[in-house]
Design a protein around this motif. Sequence first.
Motif, PDB file in Angstrom:
ATOM      1  N   PRO A  66      32.636  33.440  43.704  1.00  0.00           N
ATOM      2  CA  PRO A  66      31.424  33.033  42.963  1.00  0.00           C
ATOM      3  C   PRO A  66      30.681  31.871  43.620  1.00  0.00           C
ATOM      4  O   PRO A  66      29.524  31.615  43.291  1.00  0.00           O
ATOM      5  CB  PRO A  66      31.944  32.618  41.592  1.00  0.00           C
ATOM      6  N   GLY A  67      31.326  31.145  44.514  1.00  0.00           N
ATOM      7  CA  GLY A  67      30.646  30.060  45.246  1.00  0.00           C
ATOM      8  C   GLY A  67      30.153  28.919  44.359  1.00  0.00           C
ATOM      9  O   GLY A  67      29.066  28.386  44.567  1.00  0.00           O
ATOM     10  N   CYS A  68      30.955  28.526  43.375  1.00  0.00           N
ATOM     11  CA  CYS A  68      30.537  27.421  42.484  1.00  0.00           C
ATOM     12  C   CYS A  68      30.698  26.066  43.148  1.00  0.00           C
ATOM     13  O   CYS A  68      29.997  25.117  42.802  1.00  0.00           O
ATOM     14  CB  CYS A  68      31.391  27.398  41.233  1.00  0.00           C
ATOM     15  N   LEU A  69      31.697  25.980  44.042  1.00  0.00           N
ATOM     16  CA  LEU A  69      31.929  24.690  44.704  1.00  0.00           C
ATOM     17  C   LEU A  69      31.139  24.675  46.000  1.00  0.00           C
ATOM     18  O   LEU A  69      31.567  25.233  47.021  1.00  0.00           O
ATOM     19  CB  LEU A  69      33.430  24.513  44.990  1.00  0.00           C
ATOM     20  N   ARG A  70      29.970  24.099  45.929  1.00  0.00           N
ATOM     21  CA  ARG A  70      29.185  23.934  47.150  1.00  0.00           C
ATOM     22  C   ARG A  70      28.264  22.741  46.988  1.00  0.00           C
ATOM     23  O   ARG A  70      28.043  22.280  45.844  1.00  0.00           O
ATOM     24  CB  ARG A  70      28.420  25.196  47.515  1.00  0.00           C
TER      25      ARG A  70
ATOM     26  N   GLU B 131      29.682  41.690  35.102  1.00  0.00           N
ATOM     27  CA  GLU B 131      29.078  41.748  36.435  1.00  0.00           C
ATOM     28  C   GLU B 131      30.160  41.957  37.504  1.00  0.00           C
ATOM     29  O   GLU B 131      29.997  42.775  38.422  1.00  0.00           O
ATOM     30  CB  GLU B 131      28.312  40.423  36.675  1.00  0.00           C
ATOM     31  N   VAL B 132      31.279  41.242  37.362  1.00  0.00           N
ATOM     32  CA  VAL B 132      32.388  41.393  38.330  1.00  0.00           C
ATOM     33  C   VAL B 132      32.877  42.847  38.320  1.00  0.00           C
ATOM     34  O   VAL B 132      33.070  43.462  39.375  1.00  0.00           O
ATOM     35  CB  VAL B 132      33.556  40.435  37.980  1.00  0.00           C
ATOM     36  N   ILE B 133      33.052  43.388  37.121  1.00  0.00           N
ATOM     37  CA  ILE B 133      33.600  44.754  37.009  1.00  0.00           C
ATOM     38  C   ILE B 133      32.608  45.791  37.558  1.00  0.00           C
ATOM     39  O   ILE B 133      32.970  46.690  38.312  1.00  0.00           O
ATOM     40  CB  ILE B 133      33.969  45.067  35.534  1.00  0.00           C
ATOM     41  N   ARG B 134      31.318  45.616  37.186  1.00  0.00           N
ATOM     42  CA  ARG B 134      30.282  46.561  37.656  1.00  0.00           C
ATOM     43  C   ARG B 134      30.242  46.574  39.184  1.00  0.00           C
ATOM     44  O   ARG B 134      30.256  47.626  39.814  1.00  0.00           O
ATOM     45  CB  ARG B 134      28.924  46.126  37.094  1.00  0.00           C
ATOM     46  N   THR B 135      30.202  45.366  39.774  1.00  0.00           N
ATOM     47  CA  THR B 135      30.108  45.265  41.225  1.00  0.00           C
ATOM     48  C   THR B 135      31.317  45.907  41.890  1.00  0.00           C
ATOM     49  O   THR B 135      31.192  46.656  42.850  1.00  0.00           O
ATOM     50  CB  THR B 135      30.018  43.775  41.647  1.00  0.00           C
ATOM     51  N   ARG B 136      32.501  45.605  41.321  1.00  0.00           N
ATOM     52  CA  ARG B 136      33.724  46.163  41.930  1.00  0.00           C
ATOM     53  C   ARG B 136      33.719  47.684  41.868  1.00  0.00           C
ATOM     54  O   ARG B 136      34.066  48.367  42.818  1.00  0.00           O
ATOM     55  CB  ARG B 136      34.950  45.600  41.210  1.00  0.00           C
ATOM     56  N   LYS B 137      33.264  48.242  40.740  1.00  0.00           N
ATOM     57  CA  LYS B 137      33.247  49.704  40.608  1.00  0.00           C
ATOM     58  C   LYS B 137      32.329  50.320  41.654  1.00  0.00           C
ATOM     59  O   LYS B 137      32.658  51.327  42.263  1.00  0.00           O
ATOM     60  CB  LYS B 137      32.812  50.103  39.199  1.00  0.00           C
ATOM     61  N   LYS B 138      31.176  49.663  41.847  1.00  0.00           N
ATOM     62  CA  LYS B 138      30.224  50.172  42.860  1.00  0.00           C
ATOM     63  C   LYS B 138      30.865  50.136  44.234  1.00  0.00           C
ATOM     64  O   LYS B 138      30.804  51.097  44.986  1.00  0.00           O
ATOM     65  CB  LYS B 138      28.961  49.293  42.858  1.00  0.00           C
ATOM     66  N   GLU B 139      31.491  49.011  44.558  1.00  0.00           N
ATOM     67  CA  GLU B 139      32.110  48.866  45.888  1.00  0.00           C
ATOM     68  C   GLU B 139      33.192  49.918  46.090  1.00  0.00           C
ATOM     69  O   GLU B 139      33.288  50.528  47.150  1.00  0.00           O
ATOM     70  CB  GLU B 139      32.745  47.475  46.024  1.00  0.00           C
TER      71      GLU B 139
ATOM     72  N   ILE C 285      41.223  41.413  31.055  1.00  0.00           N
ATOM     73  CA  ILE C 285      42.061  40.981  32.181  1.00  0.00           C
ATOM     74  C   ILE C 285      41.368  39.846  32.936  1.00  0.00           C
ATOM     75  O   ILE C 285      41.962  38.813  33.227  1.00  0.00           O
ATOM     76  CB  ILE C 285      42.370  42.179  33.105  1.00  0.00           C
ATOM     77  N   CYS C 286      40.078  40.044  33.205  1.00  0.00           N
ATOM     78  CA  CYS C 286      39.319  39.003  33.932  1.00  0.00           C
ATOM     79  C   CYS C 286      39.364  37.676  33.164  1.00  0.00           C
ATOM     80  O   CYS C 286      39.694  36.627  33.724  1.00  0.00           O
ATOM     81  CB  CYS C 286      37.855  39.405  34.095  1.00  0.00           C
ATOM     82  N   VAL C 287      39.029  37.718  31.886  1.00  0.00           N
ATOM     83  CA  VAL C 287      38.922  36.477  31.103  1.00  0.00           C
ATOM     84  C   VAL C 287      40.272  35.771  31.023  1.00  0.00           C
ATOM     85  O   VAL C 287      40.370  34.552  31.180  1.00  0.00           O
ATOM     86  CB  VAL C 287      38.359  36.772  29.690  1.00  0.00           C
ATOM     87  N   ASN C 288      41.346  36.544  30.822  1.00  0.00           N
ATOM     88  CA  ASN C 288      42.674  35.933  30.722  1.00  0.00           C
ATOM     89  C   ASN C 288      43.096  35.286  32.032  1.00  0.00           C
ATOM     90  O   ASN C 288      43.690  34.207  32.040  1.00  0.00           O
ATOM     91  CB  ASN C 288      43.708  36.977  30.291  1.00  0.00           C
TER      92      ASN C 288
END
Length: 547
Positions: A214-218, A275-283, A323-326
Amino acid sequence: MKTVESSNGTYVGGGSSWGVVEGGGSVLGAVEVLVAVVIFVTIRAMREKKRQGMPVWPVIGMLPSMVAGLRGNAYEWVTRTLVRQGGTFVFKGPTFTNLNCVVTADPRNLEHLLKTRFGNFPKGPYFRSALRDLLGDGIFNADDDAWRRQRKTASIEFHSARFRDLTARSLVELVHARLLPVLDQTASTPFDLQNVLLRLTFDNVCMIAFGVDPGCLRPGLPAVPFARAFEDATEAAALRFVMPTAVWKAMRLLGVGTEGKLRRSIKGVDEFADEVIRTRKKELAIESSDGDAMNIRSDLLTIFMRLRDEEGKPYSDKFLRDICVNFILAGRDTSSVALAWFFWLLNQNPEAERNILSEIRRIVSERGEGDSDNPVVFKPEEVKKMEYLQAALTEALRLYPSVPVDHKEVTEEDVFPDGTVLKRGTKIIYAMYSMGRMESIWGKDCREFKPERWLREGRFVSESAYKFTAFNGGPRLCLGKDFAYYQMKFVAAAVILRYRVAVVPDHPVVPKLALTMYMKYGLKVTLCKRDQSEVGSERQGSGSESY
Ligand code: HEM
């Protein structure tokens, strides 16, 4: 003037001033009865205080004590009560609410609860329902088969060589390409170290568990709407535990107060996970159409996407979201806050800081000729050698466990080793924060920060998981424990080698009441660069004398 009680309960007197004797007498009588009742109830409540640690009032039970306790430092209030009551107390909530529970900090009870009779103490319906909106059916909020399946899958992943390699590589990238440049930029300007650490662990858990960055630390520390939403959600969800269920359910229905905040913040959390799940499914669709058949990725999320549920169907998007949230809760909010408390404690214990610096400089100085890199990037085998640092981090977790309290429910009637009778359906809170402050467990110096208590001849020696409960124990022992230690040691060593972290004087440091132990106002610090010419100058063994 004497008064006597008449047969009908009114008071009559002998003088003319009692012109209003009929009506006034009955009021006076009622007042006297009321006073008598109040005195009786108070004496009874105080007698209960001696026995149970808090006054027990008719109808409202121990509620007034709880409200007063929650206004200050709630964890300290629970600790004081536990110490007074010898390690366990029974909380009696108002009648017709389900706030009754047993609170314990007794290691014998913890072993019974988490290991010996594990099957009799699930998380249970009360707690699962309070956390369902946020955690769904994810691993933290699951029991029985749903928990076992997730635990098994995650455990295989967490113990694989591939995972170890990925965590080591991700940390080199995060610390050396992002954290240190960000710290370098701040120079001596005060900034919130807890916020920076939360960004680091968020990026890290997303990289290792979901294969996304996610690139939050920049530099510039951009706003992260997810972070705000997540913190608000864990705070609002925790408040459900101190409210009668009917009250939070009514507020939830109306979408008001903390429940309104929870609903809004969960929306923000879901947007990120979706968004994470959608992107992963596409990939994955692209990869499989390229003939790669999902073999390229093997992060935790992808593994769950490949699995089938008990009916042979792929897991739903809702379950993948859980799963993601946990895993974000597990990986983001634990080691970051532990590190924040650790740096705060070091600021007050310069001797411990000197010992850590000495240890890591000695490790650098032990490198062979062709082995020295500049800047220094610690290798996994060097991180393993940091015994004093491990002891200091463990000591910070003893005093400030990232999960300050946890919960279970009794399936079948049972008795704790300390004699507390547990009826079916009883709720049990085990108080990790309080356990670190029990003289009966750690001795008279239990409130002091002493990394040495974890060392024997300079080597770190662990304690029973039922005394030192920061990582839980038994079959639900934290799955990320080894990773968390590696991560915390790698981050702490890289920072301490280069900087002295100074907490801004008078910055208020108090825990927040949430699912994990955030510092309520963050940790405002400034950094002071160390003289790097000293690095590597530490002679072998010189650092070990002081511990
Ligand atoms: C200082 C850091 C950490 C501390 C103090 C900590 C503490 C805990 C505690 C107390 C539990 C039990 C929670 C419960 O059952 O309600 C737990 C469970 C768990 N932790 Fe950690 N944790 C840390 C870091 C991590 C990290 C970095 C990860 C993963 C990236 C992780 C993954 C998990 C998982 C998956 C569970 C669920 C285990 C189960 O229910 O079977 N933890 N942790």
